[in-house]
Design an enzyme around this catalytic site. Structure first.
Site, PDB file in Angstrom:
ATOM      1  N   VAL A  72       0.819  -1.227   0.000  1.00  0.00           N
ATOM      2  CA  VAL A  72       0.000   0.000   0.000  1.00  0.00           C
ATOM      3  C   VAL A  72       0.848   1.270   0.000  1.00  0.00           C
ATOM      4  O   VAL A  72       0.311   2.367  -0.148  1.00  0.00           O
ATOM      5  CB  VAL A  72      -1.021   0.037   1.175  1.00  0.00           C
TER       6      VAL A  72
ATOM      7  N   TYR B 220       2.438   6.292  15.319  1.00  0.00           N
ATOM      8  CA  TYR B 220       1.243   5.460  15.110  1.00  0.00           C
ATOM      9  C   TYR B 220      -0.019   6.281  15.417  1.00  0.00           C
ATOM     10  O   TYR B 220      -0.954   6.341  14.608  1.00  0.00           O
ATOM     11  CB  TYR B 220       1.308   4.223  16.005  1.00  0.00           C
TER      12      TYR B 220
ATOM     13  N   LYS C  10      -2.949   7.461  12.739  1.00  0.00           N
ATOM     14  CA  LYS C  10      -4.351   7.060  12.892  1.00  0.00           C
ATOM     15  C   LYS C  10      -5.260   8.287  13.007  1.00  0.00           C
ATOM     16  O   LYS C  10      -6.393   8.288  12.513  1.00  0.00           O
ATOM     17  CB  LYS C  10      -4.491   6.144  14.111  1.00  0.00           C
TER      18      LYS C  10
HETATM   19  N1  LIG Z   1      -4.606  -5.433  16.804  1.00  0.00           N
HETATM   20  C1  LIG Z   1      -4.934  -4.350  17.467  1.00  0.00           C
HETATM   21  O1  LIG Z   1      -4.940  -4.312  18.712  1.00  0.00           O
HETATM   22  C2  LIG Z   1      -5.344  -3.103  16.727  1.00  0.00           C
HETATM   23  C3  LIG Z   1      -5.888  -2.057  17.474  1.00  0.00           C
HETATM   24  C4  LIG Z   1      -6.262  -0.889  16.817  1.00  0.00           C
HETATM   25  C5  LIG Z   1      -6.116  -0.786  15.436  1.00  0.00           C
HETATM   26  N2  LIG Z   1      -5.588  -1.822  14.737  1.00  0.00           N
HETATM   27  C6  LIG Z   1      -5.427  -1.635  13.282  1.00  0.00           C
HETATM   28  O2  LIG Z   1      -6.010  -2.724  12.576  1.00  0.00           O
HETATM   29  C7  LIG Z   1      -5.321  -2.913  11.338  1.00  0.00           C
HETATM   30  C8  LIG Z   1      -4.941  -4.396  11.204  1.00  0.00           C
HETATM   31  O3  LIG Z   1      -4.095  -4.734  12.292  1.00  0.00           O
HETATM   32  P1  LIG Z   1      -3.801  -6.244  12.728  1.00  0.00           P
HETATM   33  O4  LIG Z   1      -3.792  -6.251  14.204  1.00  0.00           O
HETATM   34  O5  LIG Z   1      -4.688  -7.173  11.984  1.00  0.00           O
HETATM   35  O6  LIG Z   1      -2.287  -6.380  12.203  1.00  0.00           O
HETATM   36  P2  LIG Z   1      -1.510  -7.667  11.640  1.00  0.00           P
HETATM   37  O7  LIG Z   1      -0.071  -7.309  11.736  1.00  0.00           O
HETATM   38  O8  LIG Z   1      -2.017  -8.924  12.260  1.00  0.00           O
HETATM   39  O9  LIG Z   1      -1.938  -7.679  10.092  1.00  0.00           O
HETATM   40  C9  LIG Z   1      -1.618  -6.600   9.245  1.00  0.00           C
HETATM   41  C10 LIG Z   1      -1.746  -7.022   7.781  1.00  0.00           C
HETATM   42  O10 LIG Z   1      -1.383  -5.888   6.974  1.00  0.00           O
HETATM   43  C11 LIG Z   1      -0.417  -6.316   6.015  1.00  0.00           C
HETATM   44  N3  LIG Z   1       0.452  -5.182   5.666  1.00  0.00           N
HETATM   45  C12 LIG Z   1       1.322  -4.523   6.487  1.00  0.00           C
HETATM   46  N4  LIG Z   1       1.959  -3.571   5.778  1.00  0.00           N
HETATM   47  C13 LIG Z   1       1.485  -3.641   4.489  1.00  0.00           C
HETATM   48  C14 LIG Z   1       1.771  -2.927   3.316  1.00  0.00           C
HETATM   49  N5  LIG Z   1       2.694  -1.963   3.261  1.00  0.00           N
HETATM   50  N6  LIG Z   1       1.069  -3.230   2.195  1.00  0.00           N
HETATM   51  C15 LIG Z   1       0.158  -4.230   2.208  1.00  0.00           C
HETATM   52  N7  LIG Z   1      -0.138  -4.954   3.299  1.00  0.00           N
HETATM   53  C16 LIG Z   1       0.514  -4.654   4.434  1.00  0.00           C
HETATM   54  C17 LIG Z   1       0.348  -7.468   6.675  1.00  0.00           C
HETATM   55  O11 LIG Z   1       0.987  -8.297   5.720  1.00  0.00           O
HETATM   56  C18 LIG Z   1      -0.780  -8.173   7.425  1.00  0.00           C
HETATM   57  O12 LIG Z   1      -1.454  -9.114   6.611  1.00  0.00           O
HETATM   58  C19 LIG Z   1      -4.108  -1.971  11.361  1.00  0.00           C
HETATM   59  O13 LIG Z   1      -4.385  -0.818  10.609  1.00  0.00           O
HETATM   60  C20 LIG Z   1      -3.970  -1.635  12.835  1.00  0.00           C
HETATM   61  O14 LIG Z   1      -3.368  -0.376  13.047  1.00  0.00           O
HETATM   62  C21 LIG Z   1      -5.195  -2.992  15.349  1.00  0.00           C
END
Ligand SMILES: NC(=O)c1ccc[n+]([C@@H]2O[C@H](COP(=O)([O-])OP(=O)(O)OC[C@H]3O[C@@H](n4cnc5c(N)ncnc54)[C@H](O)[C@@H]3O)[C@@H](O)[C@H]2O)c1
Length: 250
Positions: free
Chosen positions: A62, A156, A160
């Site tokens: 992305v 971060y 966001k």
């Molecule tokens: N897990 C949490 O506690 C939490 C809390 C708040 C927000 N979020 C947000 O939720 C979203 C997903 O998080 P998650 O916990 O599933 O993370 P994760 O690390 O389990 O999964 C992230 C996914 O994004 C992909 N990715 C990362 N960089 C990329 C890039 N440059 N291009 C394409 N794909 C890319 C990875 O390969 C992976 O499949 C994120 O935006 C994160 O900030 C997560």
């Protein structure tokens, strides 16, 4: 609820994005997985296809607008349209401000915020062309960090918060085109990011005390809210940031 809707989800090879795709597939959508993890993305698509879902993976970083333009063209070639776009790809790095170098700052902003804009821009004309007859939805997966400044580093939280500003601006422009645009802002959802942020039993126990519902969030919690925002029940929900945190913040 989402029968035959073409739903593009970024960062969907693992974690929350993967769970959103599974939920969409269960509701009848045709999911498109965009991720730079080709191995995990292809394995997931195979699983979905084996259970009868017309799913599709396109290797996409992305941070590359060209990748996203190619992904958009591939989606249109395969399915002819896009109805739902979930901007989910993101990384989190828990660092004190003094430990964040300029390169580190740029890396997180580039994936989380620039990547969100590039995704919107690649699919922009498709959403501008919506006419109300075919309701369309855009959902950002942001974070409670944008509100609290906790959970990751300042880069971060800033990335966001930037997504929230972007979401509101997109909502203003796309509202008249009958596209609903909203954000889900989760806190502490149990995925790889969570394991990285809270590796020890002690850190997890401390955290649990702060959550009135008494458990950590699950990817399924995010997927169910996202599916609601992607479906017809949310047609009058627009420009909103919905905290998903078990009551922790307020
Ligand atoms: N897990 C949490 O506690 C939490 C809390 C708040 C927000 N979020 C947000 O939720 C979203 C997903 O998080 P998650 O916990 O599933 O993370 P994760 O690390 O389990 O999964 C992230 C996914 O994004 C992909 N990715 C990362 N960089 C990329 C890039 N440059 N291009 C394409 N794909 C890319 C990875 O390969 C992976 O499949 C994120 O935006 C994160 O900030 C997560």
């Amino acid at each position: 609820m989402l029968q035959d809707k073409v739903a593009v989800v970024t960062g969907a090879a693992r974690g929350i994005g993967k769970c959103i795709v599974a939920e969409f597939a269960a509701l009848g959508a045709k999911p498109v997985i965009l991720d730079f993890d080709e191995e995990a993305g292809l394995a997931f698509v195979k699983e979905l296809q084996a259970s009868g879902t017309d799913a599709f993976f396109f290797k996409t970083d992305v941070t590359s607008f060209t990748d996203l333009q190619n992904a958009r063209n591939a989606v249109i070639k395969k399915f002819g349209a896009v109805d739902i776009l979930v901007i989910n790809a993101g990384i989190s790095r828990k660092l004190a401000i003094g430990d964040i170098s300029v390169e580190e700052w740029n890396k997180v902003i580039n994936i989380n915020l620039n990547g969100s804009f590039y995704t919107i821009k690649a699919f922009w004309d498709d959403f501008l062309a919506k006419d109300g007859e075919h309701p369309a939805k855009i959902i950002f997966i942001s974070s409670g960090s944008a509100i609290t400044g906790t959970g990751g580093g300042c880069h971060y939280a800033a990335s966001k918060a930037g997504q929230h500003g972007l979401m509101r601006a997109v909502a203003r422009e796309l509202g008249p085109h009958h596209v609903n645009v909203n954000a889900v802002a989760p806190r502490v959802i149990m995925t790889d990011i969570f394991d990285h942020l809270y590796p020890t039993k002690e850190s997890r126990n401390d955290l649990l005390q702060k959550i009135p519902i008494g458990r950590f969030g699950l990817p399924e919690d995010v997927a169910k809210l996202t599916a609601f925002l992607a479906g017809p029940g949310s047609d009058y929900v627009h420009g909103q940031i919905i905290l998903l945190d078990g009551g922790r913040t307020y």
